[in-house]
Design an enzyme around this catalytic site. Sequence first.
Site, mmCIF file in Angstrom:
data_model
loop_
_atom_site.group_PDB
_atom_site.id
_atom_site.type_symbol
_atom_site.label_atom_id
_atom_site.label_comp_id
_atom_site.label_asym_id
_atom_site.label_seq_id
_atom_site.Cartn_x
_atom_site.Cartn_y
_atom_site.Cartn_z
ATOM 1 N N SER A 217 -0.697 11.619 26.767
ATOM 2 C CA SER A 217 -0.012 10.306 26.470
ATOM 3 C C SER A 217 -1.152 9.104 26.013
ATOM 4 O O SER A 217 -0.904 8.319 25.185
ATOM 5 C CB SER A 217 0.981 9.964 27.414
ATOM 6 O OG SER A 217 0.210 9.782 28.705
ATOM 7 N N HIS B 88 -1.882 4.505 29.632
ATOM 8 C CA HIS B 88 -1.099 4.003 28.576
ATOM 9 C C HIS B 88 -1.879 3.081 27.787
ATOM 10 O O HIS B 88 -1.892 2.780 26.854
ATOM 11 C CB HIS B 88 0.360 3.731 28.970
ATOM 12 C CG HIS B 88 0.702 5.161 29.164
ATOM 13 N ND1 HIS B 88 2.279 5.250 29.334
ATOM 14 C CD2 HIS B 88 0.379 6.502 29.297
ATOM 15 C CE1 HIS B 88 2.623 6.441 29.578
ATOM 16 N NE2 HIS B 88 1.517 7.119 29.576
#
Length: 349
Positions: free
Chosen positions: A254, A312
């Site tokens: 991610s 992230h």
Amino acid sequence: MALSRMLKLNEICCSRYPVFPQYNSCIPKFSNNVRTFRRVSHEAKSKKPVFESLASPFQNITVNANNIRAQNLWKPLGFTVAFSSVCFGGAAIWQYESMRSHAISMLKQPMGFVHKKTHEAHLKAGSWRRQVNNWWNSLTPGERVFVPICAINVLVFAAWRIPRLQPYMLKYFCSNPGSSNICWPMLLSTFSHYSAFHLFANMYVLHSFSSGAVASLGKEQFLGLYLSAGVISSFTSYLYKTIARQPGLSLGASGAIMAILGYVCTQYPDTKLGIIFLPFLTFSAGAAIKVIVSLDLAGVVLGWKVFDHAAHLGGAACGIAWSYWGNELLWHNREPILQYWHELRGAIK
């Protein structure tokens, strides 16, 4: 039982596995080959203070917090800078070689001869090979980049299912700032998924944005951004865990995917996006990236444990920065690398 349920929920929901609030429970050691994990049951029985540990996504693993020190960040920082430089340098050379190979094939071989040889090659190949070639040729440039990345992630996911490989997977395919193997897991963990839903969700998002990103960047620059952003996001996670004194394992693509998402949403902010399960709900890409970054920033500030929010943010910042300054400051100034490679290539001949 409550801890077991929380760990199971974390396995299903996390994009890059974070760590949970602290538990000083008796968790048996998983493997003698992983230095950063230790048996704490005998310490609990003797009522001696145990190392402050956080539960990992794996129910029988505890992570030692005493190995996390700020001075240990210099090595991963150097690895991040060096690897990112190699990625973009390699992308520039790859593009040069692709253009050179294409130019030579067009100049030296008449088009009729090329078509004839291609047709003969197809006839010589077996039926299965023709089908694979036809399928591969039908893919878009973005899909041709996505397929190898997805295949590697699936293979690593399968490796997690083999018990004998799990000690090595924990050692090399989980990033952890307190581990003795601190650099290469920063890259390898971006191809690592323990949960099937985790793998599916990340690959679905990557597939959705890879075509647009490759159309804008080219396959070489796309891959350079993807790989370097994966390492940068891992280093961001290291930095946050060191400052917050929160050890733990992280794995998942991610961080790298957030870089692609950040680039596309910044480059094309008016693009309409939707949610697969809510097709009637649409929103602009510019608004989407603002909401995502805001939530991850809140997660870092408030100490949420749902995702690895620091990773992230590192990936998203990398993609957004590349959208604003990457092409102008770096990619458009790659001529010295190409010139050096051109001279080196000529000297080798």
